[in-house]
Design an enzyme around this catalytic site. Sequence first.
Site, PDB file in Angstrom:
ATOM      1  N   SER A  19     -49.040  43.444 -38.097  1.00  0.00           N
ATOM      2  CA  SER A  19     -48.678  43.258 -39.513  1.00  0.00           C
ATOM      3  C   SER A  19     -47.597  44.242 -39.955  1.00  0.00           C
ATOM      4  O   SER A  19     -47.642  45.434 -39.609  1.00  0.00           O
ATOM      5  CB  SER A  19     -49.899  43.485 -40.414  1.00  0.00           C
ATOM      6  OG  SER A  19     -50.874  42.510 -40.198  1.00  0.00           O
ATOM      7  N   ILE A  92     -48.040  40.364 -48.592  1.00  0.00           N
ATOM      8  CA  ILE A  92     -48.923  39.197 -48.577  1.00  0.00           C
ATOM      9  C   ILE A  92     -48.124  37.910 -48.719  1.00  0.00           C
ATOM     10  O   ILE A  92     -47.221  37.825 -49.557  1.00  0.00           O
ATOM     11  CB  ILE A  92     -49.925  39.313 -49.752  1.00  0.00           C
ATOM     12  CG1 ILE A  92     -50.982  40.363 -49.421  1.00  0.00           C
ATOM     13  CG2 ILE A  92     -50.556  37.972 -50.095  1.00  0.00           C
ATOM     14  CD1 ILE A  92     -51.913  40.669 -50.569  1.00  0.00           C
ATOM     15  N   ALA A  95     -48.948  30.019 -47.044  1.00  0.00           N
ATOM     16  CA  ALA A  95     -48.680  28.624 -47.430  1.00  0.00           C
ATOM     17  C   ALA A  95     -49.573  27.740 -46.576  1.00  0.00           C
ATOM     18  O   ALA A  95     -49.778  28.038 -45.391  1.00  0.00           O
ATOM     19  CB  ALA A  95     -47.219  28.256 -47.181  1.00  0.00           C
ATOM     20  N   TYR A 155     -39.220  26.571 -43.451  1.00  0.00           N
ATOM     21  CA  TYR A 155     -39.678  27.650 -44.338  1.00  0.00           C
ATOM     22  C   TYR A 155     -40.111  27.046 -45.678  1.00  0.00           C
ATOM     23  O   TYR A 155     -40.999  27.563 -46.364  1.00  0.00           O
ATOM     24  CB  TYR A 155     -38.579  28.711 -44.505  1.00  0.00           C
ATOM     25  CG  TYR A 155     -39.133  30.088 -44.727  1.00  0.00           C
ATOM     26  CD1 TYR A 155     -39.616  30.852 -43.667  1.00  0.00           C
ATOM     27  CD2 TYR A 155     -39.196  30.624 -45.997  1.00  0.00           C
ATOM     28  CE1 TYR A 155     -40.138  32.106 -43.880  1.00  0.00           C
ATOM     29  CE2 TYR A 155     -39.725  31.882 -46.221  1.00  0.00           C
ATOM     30  CZ  TYR A 155     -40.193  32.616 -45.157  1.00  0.00           C
ATOM     31  OH  TYR A 155     -40.715  33.864 -45.377  1.00  0.00           O
ATOM     32  N   LYS A 162     -40.451  33.068 -52.117  1.00  0.00           N
ATOM     33  CA  LYS A 162     -39.699  34.323 -51.960  1.00  0.00           C
ATOM     34  C   LYS A 162     -38.648  34.462 -53.069  1.00  0.00           C
ATOM     35  O   LYS A 162     -38.382  35.579 -53.533  1.00  0.00           O
ATOM     36  CB  LYS A 162     -39.047  34.399 -50.572  1.00  0.00           C
ATOM     37  CG  LYS A 162     -40.051  34.535 -49.419  1.00  0.00           C
ATOM     38  CD  LYS A 162     -40.972  35.731 -49.582  1.00  0.00           C
ATOM     39  CE  LYS A 162     -41.803  36.033 -48.346  1.00  0.00           C
ATOM     40  NZ  LYS A 162     -42.906  36.978 -48.623  1.00  0.00           N
ATOM     41  N   LEU A 194     -48.816  37.479 -37.422  1.00  0.00           N
ATOM     42  CA  LEU A 194     -49.705  36.329 -37.617  1.00  0.00           C
ATOM     43  C   LEU A 194     -49.067  35.311 -38.570  1.00  0.00           C
ATOM     44  O   LEU A 194     -49.031  34.116 -38.300  1.00  0.00           O
ATOM     45  CB  LEU A 194     -51.013  36.848 -38.227  1.00  0.00           C
ATOM     46  CG  LEU A 194     -52.325  36.187 -37.826  1.00  0.00           C
ATOM     47  CD1 LEU A 194     -52.484  36.172 -36.315  1.00  0.00           C
ATOM     48  CD2 LEU A 194     -53.488  36.953 -38.475  1.00  0.00           C
TER      49      LEU A 194
HETATM   50  P1  NAP Z   1     -49.446  39.158 -41.649  1.00  0.00           P
HETATM   51  O1  NAP Z   1     -49.739  40.276 -40.752  1.00  0.00           O
HETATM   52  O2  NAP Z   1     -50.102  37.848 -41.357  1.00  0.00           O
HETATM   53  O3  NAP Z   1     -49.701  39.600 -43.155  1.00  0.00           O
HETATM   54  C1  NAP Z   1     -49.880  38.667 -44.184  1.00  0.00           C
HETATM   55  C2  NAP Z   1     -51.053  39.141 -44.989  1.00  0.00           C
HETATM   56  O4  NAP Z   1     -51.255  38.298 -46.146  1.00  0.00           O
HETATM   57  C3  NAP Z   1     -52.348  39.086 -44.187  1.00  0.00           C
HETATM   58  O5  NAP Z   1     -52.963  40.361 -44.249  1.00  0.00           O
HETATM   59  C4  NAP Z   1     -53.175  38.057 -44.957  1.00  0.00           C
HETATM   60  O6  NAP Z   1     -54.570  38.305 -44.906  1.00  0.00           O
HETATM   61  C5  NAP Z   1     -52.650  38.275 -46.341  1.00  0.00           C
HETATM   62  N1  NAP Z   1     -53.102  37.230 -47.260  1.00  0.00           N
HETATM   63  C6  NAP Z   1     -52.908  35.897 -47.169  1.00  0.00           C
HETATM   64  N2  NAP Z   1     -53.545  35.270 -48.201  1.00  0.00           N
HETATM   65  C7  NAP Z   1     -54.128  36.242 -48.938  1.00  0.00           C
HETATM   66  C8  NAP Z   1     -54.933  36.253 -50.119  1.00  0.00           C
HETATM   67  N3  NAP Z   1     -55.265  35.118 -50.762  1.00  0.00           N
HETATM   68  N4  NAP Z   1     -55.367  37.440 -50.600  1.00  0.00           N
HETATM   69  C9  NAP Z   1     -55.061  38.595 -49.966  1.00  0.00           C
HETATM   70  N5  NAP Z   1     -54.310  38.660 -48.858  1.00  0.00           N
HETATM   71  C10 NAP Z   1     -53.855  37.492 -48.343  1.00  0.00           C
HETATM   72  O7  NAP Z   1     -47.872  38.815 -41.640  1.00  0.00           O
HETATM   73  P2  NAP Z   1     -46.590  39.692 -42.034  1.00  0.00           P
HETATM   74  O8  NAP Z   1     -45.458  39.002 -41.377  1.00  0.00           O
HETATM   75  O9  NAP Z   1     -46.823  41.119 -41.775  1.00  0.00           O
HETATM   76  O10 NAP Z   1     -46.442  39.398 -43.581  1.00  0.00           O
HETATM   77  C11 NAP Z   1     -46.382  40.428 -44.557  1.00  0.00           C
HETATM   78  C12 NAP Z   1     -45.288  40.117 -45.579  1.00  0.00           C
HETATM   79  O11 NAP Z   1     -44.006  40.262 -44.943  1.00  0.00           O
HETATM   80  C13 NAP Z   1     -45.315  38.699 -46.139  1.00  0.00           C
HETATM   81  O12 NAP Z   1     -44.964  38.729 -47.515  1.00  0.00           O
HETATM   82  C14 NAP Z   1     -44.229  38.010 -45.336  1.00  0.00           C
HETATM   83  O13 NAP Z   1     -43.699  36.863 -45.984  1.00  0.00           O
HETATM   84  C15 NAP Z   1     -43.227  39.145 -45.284  1.00  0.00           C
HETATM   85  N6  NAP Z   1     -42.146  38.980 -44.282  1.00  0.00           N
HETATM   86  C16 NAP Z   1     -42.469  38.710 -43.003  1.00  0.00           C
HETATM   87  C17 NAP Z   1     -41.438  38.557 -42.077  1.00  0.00           C
HETATM   88  C18 NAP Z   1     -41.746  38.248 -40.652  1.00  0.00           C
HETATM   89  O14 NAP Z   1     -40.828  37.801 -39.932  1.00  0.00           O
HETATM   90  N7  NAP Z   1     -42.963  38.464 -40.174  1.00  0.00           N
HETATM   91  C19 NAP Z   1     -40.091  38.685 -42.484  1.00  0.00           C
HETATM   92  C20 NAP Z   1     -39.820  38.967 -43.819  1.00  0.00           C
HETATM   93  C21 NAP Z   1     -40.859  39.114 -44.721  1.00  0.00           C
HETATM   94  P3  NAP Z   1     -55.539  37.421 -43.952  1.00  0.00           P
HETATM   95  O15 NAP Z   1     -54.853  37.277 -42.630  1.00  0.00           O
HETATM   96  O16 NAP Z   1     -56.792  38.226 -43.932  1.00  0.00           O
HETATM   97  O17 NAP Z   1     -55.684  36.106 -44.672  1.00  0.00           O
END
Ligand code: NAP
Length: 255
Positions: A19, A92, A95, A155, A162, A194
């Site tokens: 994460s 967080i 979708a 996306y 976003k 994830l």
């Molecule tokens: P991640 O590890 O899957 O983190 C996403 C988190 O959102 C998980 O901890 C998930 O919890 C949580 N979540 C989802 N529904 C929720 C709810 N109803 N209440 C509370 N928590 C909730 O993935 P990540 O990539 O690190 O994502 C973190 C942020 O970075 C997101 O905003 C994502 O869009 C952004 N981002 C990611 C990337 C990328 O390439 N990975 C790039 C740019 C921005 P559970 O798993 O327990 O449901």
Amino acid sequence: MALLDGNHAVIWGVANRASIGWAIAQALHREGATLALTYESDRVESRVQELVDQIPGTLMLKADVQKDGEIESVYDRIKSEWGHLDTVVHSIAYAPKEEMVGAFIDTSRQGFNTTLDISAYSLIGITRPAVSLMPEGGSVMAMTYIASRRVFPSYNVMGIAKSALESIVRYLASDLGPQNIRVNAISAGPISTLAAKGVPGFTRFKQAYTERAPLGRSTDPAEVGDTAVYLASHLSRGVTGDVLYVDEGYHVVGF
Ligand code: NAP
């Protein structure tokens, strides 16, 4: 003295060691911050516990951002443990799976509402109750992606979320500036997490960064963590309402 000595930070959204929220936690901890990590589902509880165990003194709090009562409980606990708060990290997004396949035009009303509620509105939901814990000011930051401004296949509705999230950053920055609370977003390049696994074609996005980004590689989560340190610290005291790109420069390239 470390940059974030005395800083108390809550990081919303840590699911496992991949994460972005965990990369931020490690960087803030390295600089001296005291942490609380939130997670949503029992599915990830044991993995989050393993991470929390690596940083003694870290609070581990369960909350679904769609439930105001659970958000309140997180801040009640923080208030009783720490008395105040300096940094809020929103990491967080969600979708429904069916919204990330097929054409954007087929986005359902329900899918739109759920995605926008969890991925964008939640920044308002977790910031409002934090304000009273930040009497001296503080820093709020959210994680975004360039699909807010450009079209990325699959996306879909997350791109709209976003865009909304970045707009919310600007409106919150305007509301909270007089209280010396700064609100910004970090726009990271693709990182294998994830949440990213739920985006069809994600590996192609990532490959495009190594081919086209000026720095010629994909984003290291530790780079996002270090930018979060900057945003949490006094070094960024004049920065608010902004989106900082940590994407190896991909966003400046036209062709
Ligand atoms: P991640 O590890 O899957 O983190 C996403 C988190 O959102 C998980 O901890 C998930 O919890 C949580 N979540 C989802 N529904 C929720 C709810 N109803 N209440 C509370 N928590 C909730 O993935 P990540 O990539 O690190 O994502 C973190 C942020 O970075 C997101 O905003 C994502 O869009 C952004 N981002 C990611 C990337 C990328 O390439 N990975 C790039 C740019 C921005 P559970 O798993 O327990 O449901």
